[in-house]
Motif scaffolding. Structure first.
Motif, PDB file in Angstrom:
ATOM      1  N   LEU A  59      12.549  33.729  54.498  1.00 55.48           N
ATOM      2  CA  LEU A  59      11.892  32.486  54.876  1.00 55.48           C
ATOM      3  C   LEU A  59      11.847  31.527  53.687  1.00 55.48           C
ATOM      4  O   LEU A  59      12.132  30.332  53.824  1.00 55.48           O
ATOM      5  CB  LEU A  59      10.478  32.771  55.383  1.00 55.48           C
ATOM      6  N   ASP A  60      11.506  32.039  52.522  1.00 53.79           N
ATOM      7  CA  ASP A  60      11.462  31.201  51.317  1.00 53.79           C
ATOM      8  C   ASP A  60      12.845  30.647  50.987  1.00 53.79           C
ATOM      9  O   ASP A  60      12.986  29.485  50.592  1.00 53.79           O
ATOM     10  CB  ASP A  60      10.928  32.006  50.131  1.00 53.79           C
ATOM     11  N   THR A  61      13.880  31.463  51.158  1.00 54.53           N
ATOM     12  CA  THR A  61      15.243  31.014  50.884  1.00 54.53           C
ATOM     13  C   THR A  61      15.648  29.872  51.804  1.00 54.53           C
ATOM     14  O   THR A  61      16.244  28.880  51.367  1.00 54.53           O
ATOM     15  CB  THR A  61      16.228  32.189  51.035  1.00 54.53           C
ATOM     16  N   LEU A  62      15.328  29.990  53.096  1.00 49.37           N
ATOM     17  CA  LEU A  62      15.659  28.923  54.045  1.00 49.37           C
ATOM     18  C   LEU A  62      14.898  27.656  53.700  1.00 49.37           C
ATOM     19  O   LEU A  62      15.457  26.541  53.759  1.00 49.37           O
ATOM     20  CB  LEU A  62      15.344  29.367  55.474  1.00 49.37           C
ATOM     21  N   GLN A  84      11.836  38.116  62.200  1.00 49.87           N
ATOM     22  CA  GLN A  84      10.613  38.434  61.472  1.00 49.87           C
ATOM     23  C   GLN A  84      10.152  37.234  60.644  1.00 49.87           C
ATOM     24  O   GLN A  84       8.954  36.973  60.540  1.00 49.87           O
ATOM     25  CB  GLN A  84      10.842  39.642  60.571  1.00 49.87           C
ATOM     26  N   ALA A  85      11.111  36.514  60.066  1.00 48.12           N
ATOM     27  CA  ALA A  85      10.772  35.327  59.279  1.00 48.12           C
ATOM     28  C   ALA A  85      10.190  34.235  60.167  1.00 48.12           C
ATOM     29  O   ALA A  85       9.205  33.578  59.808  1.00 48.12           O
ATOM     30  CB  ALA A  85      12.012  34.816  58.542  1.00 48.12           C
ATOM     31  N   LEU A  86      10.776  34.029  61.357  1.00 53.88           N
ATOM     32  CA  LEU A  86      10.248  33.027  62.284  1.00 53.88           C
ATOM     33  C   LEU A  86       8.826  33.371  62.708  1.00 53.88           C
ATOM     34  O   LEU A  86       7.981  32.482  62.884  1.00 53.88           O
ATOM     35  CB  LEU A  86      11.148  32.915  63.516  1.00 53.88           C
ATOM     36  N   ALA A  87       8.553  34.660  62.876  1.00 53.76           N
ATOM     37  CA  ALA A  87       7.214  35.083  63.289  1.00 53.76           C
ATOM     38  C   ALA A  87       6.169  34.818  62.210  1.00 53.76           C
ATOM     39  O   ALA A  87       4.971  34.821  62.494  1.00 53.76           O
ATOM     40  CB  ALA A  87       7.220  36.567  63.654  1.00 53.76           C
ATOM     41  N   LEU A  88       6.605  34.577  60.974  1.00 55.42           N
ATOM     42  CA  LEU A  88       5.674  34.258  59.893  1.00 55.42           C
ATOM     43  C   LEU A  88       5.220  32.800  59.938  1.00 55.42           C
ATOM     44  O   LEU A  88       4.239  32.441  59.288  1.00 55.42           O
ATOM     45  CB  LEU A  88       6.330  34.532  58.531  1.00 55.42           C
ATOM     46  N   LEU A  89       5.920  31.960  60.696  1.00 56.58           N
ATOM     47  CA  LEU A  89       5.533  30.559  60.811  1.00 56.58           C
ATOM     48  C   LEU A  89       4.348  30.452  61.780  1.00 56.58           C
ATOM     49  O   LEU A  89       4.467  30.812  62.953  1.00 56.58           O
ATOM     50  CB  LEU A  89       6.701  29.716  61.333  1.00 56.58           C
ATOM     51  N   PRO A  90       3.196  29.968  61.333  1.00 60.41           N
ATOM     52  CA  PRO A  90       2.004  29.950  62.199  1.00 60.41           C
ATOM     53  C   PRO A  90       2.141  29.076  63.423  1.00 60.41           C
ATOM     54  O   PRO A  90       1.433  29.271  64.406  1.00 60.41           O
ATOM     55  CB  PRO A  90       0.903  29.438  61.253  1.00 60.41           C
ATOM     56  N   GLN A  91       3.047  28.102  63.414  1.00 54.59           N
ATOM     57  CA  GLN A  91       3.193  27.225  64.574  1.00 54.59           C
ATOM     58  C   GLN A  91       4.055  27.830  65.671  1.00 54.59           C
ATOM     59  O   GLN A  91       4.129  27.288  66.773  1.00 54.59           O
ATOM     60  CB  GLN A  91       3.811  25.892  64.147  1.00 54.59           C
ATOM     61  N   VAL A  92       4.709  28.944  65.395  1.00 52.53           N
ATOM     62  CA  VAL A  92       5.635  29.533  66.367  1.00 52.53           C
ATOM     63  C   VAL A  92       4.873  30.296  67.456  1.00 52.53           C
ATOM     64  O   VAL A  92       3.947  31.048  67.181  1.00 52.53           O
ATOM     65  CB  VAL A  92       6.637  30.465  65.659  1.00 52.53           C
ATOM     66  N   GLY A 123      14.756  36.670  78.343  1.00 49.67           N
ATOM     67  CA  GLY A 123      14.690  37.163  76.983  1.00 49.67           C
ATOM     68  C   GLY A 123      13.393  36.802  76.307  1.00 49.67           C
ATOM     69  O   GLY A 123      12.472  36.274  76.928  1.00 49.67           O
ATOM     70  N   THR A 124      13.323  37.091  75.033  1.00 50.50           N
ATOM     71  CA  THR A 124      12.153  36.780  74.213  1.00 50.50           C
ATOM     72  C   THR A 124      12.344  35.407  73.594  1.00 50.50           C
ATOM     73  O   THR A 124      13.344  35.161  72.920  1.00 50.50           O
ATOM     74  CB  THR A 124      11.966  37.838  73.110  1.00 50.50           C
ATOM     75  N   GLU A 125      11.389  34.531  73.818  1.00 50.07           N
ATOM     76  CA  GLU A 125      11.507  33.148  73.367  1.00 50.07           C
ATOM     77  C   GLU A 125      10.613  32.884  72.161  1.00 50.07           C
ATOM     78  O   GLU A 125       9.426  33.163  72.179  1.00 50.07           O
ATOM     79  CB  GLU A 125      11.139  32.191  74.495  1.00 50.07           C
ATOM     80  N   PHE A 126      11.224  32.320  71.122  1.00 45.43           N
ATOM     81  CA  PHE A 126      10.496  31.788  69.982  1.00 45.43           C
ATOM     82  C   PHE A 126      10.492  30.271  70.144  1.00 45.43           C
ATOM     83  O   PHE A 126      11.564  29.667  70.291  1.00 45.43           O
ATOM     84  CB  PHE A 126      11.188  32.157  68.668  1.00 45.43           C
ATOM     85  N   SER A 127       9.320  29.644  70.128  1.00 49.67           N
ATOM     86  CA  SER A 127       9.273  28.194  70.290  1.00 49.67           C
ATOM     87  C   SER A 127       8.345  27.568  69.262  1.00 49.67           C
ATOM     88  O   SER A 127       7.408  28.202  68.763  1.00 49.67           O
ATOM     89  CB  SER A 127       8.807  27.814  71.705  1.00 49.67           C
ATOM     90  N   LEU A 128       8.643  26.326  68.937  1.00 52.93           N
ATOM     91  CA  LEU A 128       7.852  25.575  67.967  1.00 52.93           C
ATOM     92  C   LEU A 128       7.786  24.132  68.428  1.00 52.93           C
ATOM     93  O   LEU A 128       8.820  23.529  68.757  1.00 52.93           O
ATOM     94  CB  LEU A 128       8.469  25.678  66.577  1.00 52.93           C
ATOM     95  N   ALA A 129       6.583  23.579  68.464  1.00 54.28           N
ATOM     96  CA  ALA A 129       6.394  22.204  68.911  1.00 54.28           C
ATOM     97  C   ALA A 129       6.018  21.306  67.742  1.00 54.28           C
ATOM     98  O   ALA A 129       5.178  21.659  66.915  1.00 54.28           O
ATOM     99  CB  ALA A 129       5.309  22.134  69.983  1.00 54.28           C
ATOM    100  N   THR A 130       6.679  20.154  67.664  1.00 52.49           N
ATOM    101  CA  THR A 130       6.261  19.106  66.753  1.00 52.49           C
ATOM    102  C   THR A 130       5.465  18.104  67.588  1.00 52.49           C
ATOM    103  O   THR A 130       5.150  18.364  68.748  1.00 52.49           O
ATOM    104  CB  THR A 130       7.472  18.414  66.099  1.00 52.49           C
ATOM    105  N   SER A 131       5.149  16.953  67.022  1.00 51.90           N
ATOM    106  CA  SER A 131       4.400  15.960  67.793  1.00 51.90           C
ATOM    107  C   SER A 131       5.259  15.306  68.872  1.00 51.90           C
ATOM    108  O   SER A 131       4.735  14.682  69.789  1.00 51.90           O
ATOM    109  CB  SER A 131       3.854  14.880  66.855  1.00 51.90           C
TER     110      SER A 131
END
Length: 359
Positions: free
Chosen positions: A229-232, A268-276, A290-298
């Motif tokens: 996550l830090d590398t990205l 695992q890195a995406l799951a560390l993002l609190p907004q996900v 499937g399993t969905e990872f989602s993130l909302a901006t404004s």
């Protein structure tokens, strides 16, 4: 996804006044100041995330935030505060996140001599012309043949299929406005119509190095989720927010060129993002789930859908959350609920470069 409770917004003049009231004799730890400032700048969202106590982003760009960010950093150091950005509660509880991650079992196909990993991405992109009621989605088929993960001699074709989905208007109405949807055949502007093109530039710098993962790149990636996550994050401009990291991870997964161990680490890195947010029962247009990872901006909702049986990315979607002007210079306004981009991905093993897998 965000905390919409009313809160006071401070202008730059307010911050200047507050800073002028601070005692100059306070001994500032330069190292701590720089670390805190860097952390703050990485959390600033150009899309307008709720930040406390700075004002809304100016149209003049993210650089205008930098003096304000430095001021907020100074206030945080003097008051002892370490919480700078207000992002609300975690979207998915930690226990539920771990349960969803445990349900993804990433595997890789076994390739015999001469065989190729085949990845097909049917990408639908929304297009409409400013000043007209015409809007449609066009499909581009991106196909990849790779002799193995980390190989540099993979091949790719990107083809406009000619398939259209009319959102508003008809082919005849589009013709009346002089609009011509892209014809079937090789994609003339692959980067615009298709998923990001896998360019293999000689300097191999971001973002292309992530979309063309040779063996050296795979071997260089950290072996922990936090390290990855830090590398990205560090590979993106400092003004990029979590949505930028999320989008980059989606582009990497969409290549189909990362082995199971690294795909697992990305999730695992995406799951560390609190907004996900993680949903274990998301549907694709072709009927798969499937399993969905989602993130909302404004303004937008980004979604990545993963097949829990293989750990492959099988779908992506970007949806407008409210009526906003489209940044694309040939498009009009984006209405709430409009699907901007959508992909469906399939995988297989091909016996020959350029051929589709046998069904």
């Amino acid at each position: 996804m965000t905390d919409d409770a009313p809160r006071r917004l401070w202008s730059e003049s307010d911050l200047d006044e507050a800073l002028s009231a601070l005692h100059n004799e306070i001994d500032r730890d330069e190292s701590r100041f720089n670390d805190t400032r860097t952390t703050l700048l990485r959390t600033v969202e150009p899309s307008g995330a709720h930040l406390l106590p700075v004002a809304a982003l100016s149209k003049r760009g993210t650089r205008r935030w930098w003096p304000v960010a430095a001021a907020v950093t100074a206030l945080a150091l003097v008051t002892g505060t370490t919480v700078i950005a207000v992002r609300g509660e975690e979207s998915t509880p930690v226990a539920s996140r771990q349960s969803a991650l445990d349900g993804i079992h990433a595997t890789d196909p076994v390739l015999a001599g001469g065989q190729y990993l085949y990845v097909a991405d049917r990408h639908w992109k929304r297009i409409n012309a400013k000043g007209t009621p015409i809007a449609y989605r066009s499909e581009c088929l991106s196909e990849i043949w790779s002799p193995g993960f980390g190989a540099s001699d993979f091949g790719q074709t990107q083809t406009m299929t000619g398939r259209l989905q009319w959102i508003s208007g008809t082919a005849q109405a589009a013709g009346n406005y002089g609009l011509t949807p892209p014809p079937a055949g090789p994609a003339a502007d692959a980067f615009y119509y298709c998923a990001p093109s896998l360019r293999r530039d000689s300097d191999n710098v971001y973002p292309w190095r992530w979309l063309s993962p040779r063996r050296a790149i795979l071997d260089s990636l950290p072996h922990t989720a936090q390290g990855l996550l830090d590398t990205l994050r560090h590979s993106l401009p400092i003004s990029e927010a979590e949505s930028g990291v999320f989008s980059l991870a989606g582009e990497m997964l969409g290549t189909g060129l990362y082995p199971a161990s690294i795909r697992t680490r990305i999730y695992q890195a995406l799951a560390l993002l609190p907004q996900v947010t993680i949903n274990t029962d998301a549907a694709l247009p072709d009927g798969r789930t499937g399993t969905e990872f989602s993130l909302a901006t404004s303004t937008e909702l980004f979604a990545l859908i993963v097949d829990p049986r293989t750990g492959h990315l099988i779908g992506t979607k970007k949806t407008a959350l409210k009526d906003v002007p489209d940044d694309n210079n040939i498009s009009g306004d984006l209405k709430s609920g409009t699907v901007i981009d959508e992909s469906v991905l399939t995988y297989g093993v091909s016996a020959k470069h350029g051929e589709k897998p046998a069904k």
